[in-house]
Design a protein around this motif. Structure first.
Motif, PDB file in Angstrom:
ATOM      1  N   ALA A 155     -17.464 -12.900  14.374  1.00 19.94           N
ATOM      2  CA  ALA A 155     -17.919 -13.777  13.303  1.00 19.94           C
ATOM      3  C   ALA A 155     -16.735 -14.303  12.498  1.00 19.94           C
ATOM      4  O   ALA A 155     -15.615 -13.781  12.571  1.00 19.94           O
ATOM      5  N   SER A 156     -16.988 -15.335  11.737  1.00 23.60           N
ATOM      6  CA  SER A 156     -15.963 -15.891  10.857  1.00 23.60           C
ATOM      7  C   SER A 156     -15.497 -14.849   9.853  1.00 23.60           C
ATOM      8  O   SER A 156     -16.301 -14.110   9.284  1.00 23.60           O
ATOM      9  N   ARG A 157     -14.183 -14.768   9.650  1.00 19.01           N
ATOM     10  CA  ARG A 157     -13.537 -13.898   8.666  1.00 19.01           C
ATOM     11  C   ARG A 157     -13.542 -12.431   9.072  1.00 19.01           C
ATOM     12  O   ARG A 157     -13.466 -11.540   8.226  1.00 19.01           O
ATOM     13  N   THR A 158     -13.566 -12.142  10.361  1.00 17.13           N
ATOM     14  CA  THR A 158     -13.443 -10.751  10.807  1.00 17.13           C
ATOM     15  C   THR A 158     -12.011 -10.406  11.209  1.00 17.13           C
ATOM     16  O   THR A 158     -11.750  -9.306  11.705  1.00 17.13           O
ATOM     17  N   GLY A 159     -11.083 -11.335  11.001  1.00 20.88           N
ATOM     18  CA  GLY A 159      -9.673 -11.055  11.267  1.00 20.88           C
ATOM     19  C   GLY A 159      -9.141 -11.635  12.561  1.00 20.88           C
ATOM     20  O   GLY A 159      -8.047 -11.267  12.996  1.00 20.88           O
ATOM     21  N   LYS A 160      -9.869 -12.567  13.164  1.00 23.22           N
ATOM     22  CA  LYS A 160      -9.449 -13.102  14.460  1.00 23.22           C
ATOM     23  C   LYS A 160      -8.104 -13.821  14.383  1.00 23.22           C
ATOM     24  O   LYS A 160      -7.230 -13.598  15.213  1.00 23.22           O
ATOM     25  N   THR A 161      -7.948 -14.696  13.403  1.00 16.36           N
ATOM     26  CA  THR A 161      -6.715 -15.490  13.333  1.00 16.36           C
ATOM     27  C   THR A 161      -5.490 -14.642  13.031  1.00 16.36           C
ATOM     28  O   THR A 161      -4.485 -14.738  13.756  1.00 16.36           O
ATOM     29  N   PRO A 162      -5.474 -13.814  11.975  1.00 15.25           N
ATOM     30  CA  PRO A 162      -4.268 -13.013  11.747  1.00 15.25           C
ATOM     31  C   PRO A 162      -3.952 -12.080  12.910  1.00 15.25           C
ATOM     32  O   PRO A 162      -2.776 -11.878  13.241  1.00 15.25           O
ATOM     33  N   LEU A 163      -4.976 -11.536  13.553  1.00 17.79           N
ATOM     34  CA  LEU A 163      -4.719 -10.679  14.710  1.00 17.79           C
ATOM     35  C   LEU A 163      -4.137 -11.484  15.872  1.00 17.79           C
ATOM     36  O   LEU A 163      -3.219 -11.014  16.557  1.00 17.79           O
ATOM     37  N   SER A 164      -4.637 -12.690  16.085  1.00 15.48           N
ATOM     38  CA  SER A 164      -4.100 -13.535  17.157  1.00 15.48           C
ATOM     39  C   SER A 164      -2.630 -13.843  16.911  1.00 15.48           C
ATOM     40  O   SER A 164      -1.802 -13.793  17.832  1.00 15.48           O
ATOM     41  N   PRO A 254     -15.721  -4.464  24.626  1.00 13.37           N
ATOM     42  CA  PRO A 254     -15.657  -3.465  23.557  1.00 13.37           C
ATOM     43  C   PRO A 254     -15.606  -4.176  22.217  1.00 13.37           C
ATOM     44  O   PRO A 254     -15.127  -5.316  22.120  1.00 13.37           O
ATOM     45  N   VAL A 255     -16.088  -3.516  21.172  1.00 15.21           N
ATOM     46  CA  VAL A 255     -16.132  -4.121  19.840  1.00 15.21           C
ATOM     47  C   VAL A 255     -15.348  -3.229  18.877  1.00 15.21           C
ATOM     48  O   VAL A 255     -15.620  -2.025  18.765  1.00 15.21           O
ATOM     49  N   LEU A 256     -14.389  -3.832  18.201  1.00 16.70           N
ATOM     50  CA  LEU A 256     -13.536  -3.114  17.260  1.00 16.70           C
ATOM     51  C   LEU A 256     -13.955  -3.445  15.842  1.00 16.70           C
ATOM     52  O   LEU A 256     -14.041  -4.615  15.467  1.00 16.70           O
ATOM     53  N   ASP A 257     -14.212  -2.403  15.043  1.00 16.65           N
ATOM     54  CA  ASP A 257     -14.562  -2.582  13.637  1.00 16.65           C
ATOM     55  C   ASP A 257     -13.272  -2.669  12.831  1.00 16.65           C
ATOM     56  O   ASP A 257     -12.501  -1.708  12.757  1.00 16.65           O
ATOM     57  N   THR A 258     -13.019  -3.816  12.205  1.00 19.04           N
ATOM     58  CA  THR A 258     -11.763  -4.049  11.485  1.00 19.04           C
ATOM     59  C   THR A 258     -11.859  -3.734   9.991  1.00 19.04           C
ATOM     60  O   THR A 258     -10.910  -3.988   9.254  1.00 19.04           O
ATOM     61  N   THR A 259     -12.982  -3.163   9.549  1.00 22.27           N
ATOM     62  CA  THR A 259     -13.215  -2.991   8.108  1.00 22.27           C
ATOM     63  C   THR A 259     -12.078  -2.257   7.420  1.00 22.27           C
ATOM     64  O   THR A 259     -11.582  -2.686   6.376  1.00 22.27           O
ATOM     65  N   THR A 260     -11.644  -1.142   7.989  1.00 21.26           N
ATOM     66  CA  THR A 260     -10.653  -0.298   7.319  1.00 21.26           C
ATOM     67  C   THR A 260      -9.321  -0.264   8.052  1.00 21.26           C
ATOM     68  O   THR A 260      -8.459   0.559   7.719  1.00 21.26           O
ATOM     69  N   LEU A 261      -9.135  -1.134   9.028  1.00 24.29           N
ATOM     70  CA  LEU A 261      -7.918  -1.086   9.839  1.00 24.29           C
ATOM     71  C   LEU A 261      -6.847  -2.027   9.301  1.00 24.29           C
ATOM     72  O   LEU A 261      -7.130  -3.181   8.985  1.00 24.29           O
ATOM     73  N   ALA A 262      -5.628  -1.519   9.216  1.00 26.56           N
ATOM     74  CA  ALA A 262      -4.489  -2.387   8.931  1.00 26.56           C
ATOM     75  C   ALA A 262      -4.248  -3.288  10.143  1.00 26.56           C
ATOM     76  O   ALA A 262      -4.661  -2.974  11.264  1.00 26.56           O
ATOM     77  N   GLU A 264      -1.606  -3.961  11.906  1.00 24.39           N
ATOM     78  CA  GLU A 264      -0.837  -3.360  12.985  1.00 24.39           C
ATOM     79  C   GLU A 264      -1.678  -2.375  13.784  1.00 24.39           C
ATOM     80  O   GLU A 264      -1.588  -2.320  15.010  1.00 24.39           O
ATOM     81  N   GLU A 265      -2.504  -1.587  13.083  1.00 26.41           N
ATOM     82  CA  GLU A 265      -3.335  -0.610  13.783  1.00 26.41           C
ATOM     83  C   GLU A 265      -4.392  -1.305  14.628  1.00 26.41           C
ATOM     84  O   GLU A 265      -4.651  -0.909  15.777  1.00 26.41           O
ATOM     85  N   ALA A 266      -5.011  -2.337  14.083  1.00 29.99           N
ATOM     86  CA  ALA A 266      -6.020  -3.071  14.842  1.00 29.99           C
ATOM     87  C   ALA A 266      -5.394  -3.696  16.086  1.00 29.99           C
ATOM     88  O   ALA A 266      -5.973  -3.646  17.184  1.00 29.99           O
ATOM     89  N   ALA A 267      -4.214  -4.291  15.940  1.00 31.49           N
ATOM     90  CA  ALA A 267      -3.539  -4.899  17.093  1.00 31.49           C
ATOM     91  C   ALA A 267      -3.220  -3.852  18.150  1.00 31.49           C
ATOM     92  O   ALA A 267      -3.399  -4.092  19.355  1.00 31.49           O
ATOM     93  N   GLY A 268      -2.756  -2.685  17.716  1.00 29.71           N
ATOM     94  CA  GLY A 268      -2.449  -1.621  18.666  1.00 29.71           C
ATOM     95  C   GLY A 268      -3.670  -1.172  19.446  1.00 29.71           C
ATOM     96  O   GLY A 268      -3.609  -0.933  20.657  1.00 29.71           O
ATOM     97  N   ARG A 269      -4.803  -1.070  18.751  1.00 24.70           N
ATOM     98  CA  ARG A 269      -6.025  -0.654  19.444  1.00 24.70           C
ATOM     99  C   ARG A 269      -6.497  -1.723  20.435  1.00 24.70           C
ATOM    100  O   ARG A 269      -6.993  -1.408  21.515  1.00 24.70           O
ATOM    101  N   ILE A 270      -6.339  -2.992  20.060  1.00 24.45           N
ATOM    102  CA  ILE A 270      -6.728  -4.071  20.971  1.00 24.45           C
ATOM    103  C   ILE A 270      -5.873  -4.031  22.228  1.00 24.45           C
ATOM    104  O   ILE A 270      -6.376  -4.153  23.349  1.00 24.45           O
ATOM    105  N   ILE A 271      -4.579  -3.861  22.067  1.00 25.04           N
ATOM    106  CA  ILE A 271      -3.681  -3.783  23.222  1.00 25.04           C
ATOM    107  C   ILE A 271      -4.066  -2.616  24.117  1.00 25.04           C
ATOM    108  O   ILE A 271      -4.121  -2.737  25.346  1.00 25.04           O
TER     109      ILE A 271
END
Length: 306
Positions: A155-164, A254-262, A264-271
């Protein structure tokens, strides 16, 4: 007891000093109660240059340490000796790493002075960042989705752009596709390799806060949320996330919940997710084609399930 003592890290290098400076910043983060300053002494190529550095070390009234990344053997030895004479702690950043490789391979280092970072991975990272910009927020073409190494959907504003953008900085070509409730996702999403797709979600109340802040920045008050199609309305956001979850399930991602993730941590989990799913898919394909040994336990399940 916390201290505000100042310490100066002098990076002595025969190239740009980037390697030592990066280590200096990493060290700085580990001493929040110290005033750590990093000073570079780059392009050290002569005895005269080393004498200048030594004079600066003598004149500096603050406690000092030296990070040495000099590869020239003669100058390297002189840096170590002069630091010992001045009783300044010196961290030799390269020799242990070079010795480890030599011990394993018996190969000797070239001892050539050259900048670090202008290798193939540098240009790949630049390309990946440009790719993330070109394929941001649903602008990806079918060719772009095929070229992408990671595709984020949510969804919009779930962190897609900064993570990309961050994943692009790390060298991963990343596209992101916004999912909108009631709007069919691009059919190309169901045609690309499924291992590269990762869904993003977020706590509805957190998403309300983020979107309302965006509405305010756009110059629309909260009373205008209805005119924005429920963009910042909690009840509608809950329904929206439910609909998008159904799409993500159809994609089998898979679906990653970004609510409490920094970031860098979110990017690491995606990788980690994409790497594991790609490996499992490869193992399964080779097994089906009869080109490998039998699958390890659980590999087929991992390949099929997010």
């Amino acid at each position: 007891m916390p201290t505000t003592e100042r310490v100066v890290i002098h990076v002595v290098a025969d190239s740009t000093g980037d390697t030592g400076a990066r280590v200096g910043r990493a060290v700085q983060a580990q001493y929040p109660d110290l005033d750590v300053v990093v000073v570079r002494h780059p392009r050290l190529h002569s005895q005269e240059g080393l004498d200048d550095v030594v004079e600066q070390l003598r004149a500096d009234p603050d406690p000092a340490v030296v990070f040495c990344t000099v590869v020239d053997e003669v100058l390297h030895g002189q840096v170590i000796d002069r630091c010992a004479e001045l009783e300044i702690p010196c961290a030799d950043l390269l020799t242990p790493a070079l010795d480890a490789v030599t011990a394993r391979t018996a190969a000797e280092p070239a001892r050539l002075v050259q900048p670090v970072g202008l290798a193939a991975d540098y240009f790949e990272r630049i390309h990946a960042m440009e790719f993330a910009i070109a394929n941001d927020d649903g602008h990806a073409t079918p060719e772009g989705l095929a070229e992408a190494q990671i595709v984020l959907v949510g969804a919009s504003r779930t962190g897609k752009t900064p993570l990309s953008m961050y994943l692009g900085y790390l060298g991963y070509r990343t596209a992101n596709i916004p999912l909108v409730a009631g709007v069919p996702p691009p059919p190309e999403l169901f045609r690309i390799d499924p291992w590269k797709v990762v869904g993003l979600t977020i706590d509805p109340e957190r998403l309300v806060t983020i979107r309302r802040r965006r509405v305010d920045l756009m110059g629309a008050g909260r009373q205008d949320a209805g005119r924005l199609g429920g963009y910042a309305d909690l009840a509608r956001i809950v329904d929206e996330l439910d609909d998008i979850t159904q799409v993500q399930r159809r994609l089998g991602c898979p679906v990653l919940d970004t609510t409490t993730l920094a970031l860098e941590e979110a990017a690491g989990r995606i990788i980690d997710l994409v790497t594991a799913r790609r490996r499992a898919r490869t193992v399964l394909s080779e097994h089906v084609d009869g080109r490998s040994d039998p699958l390890p336990p659980g590999a087929e399940t991992e390949a099929r399930e997010p």
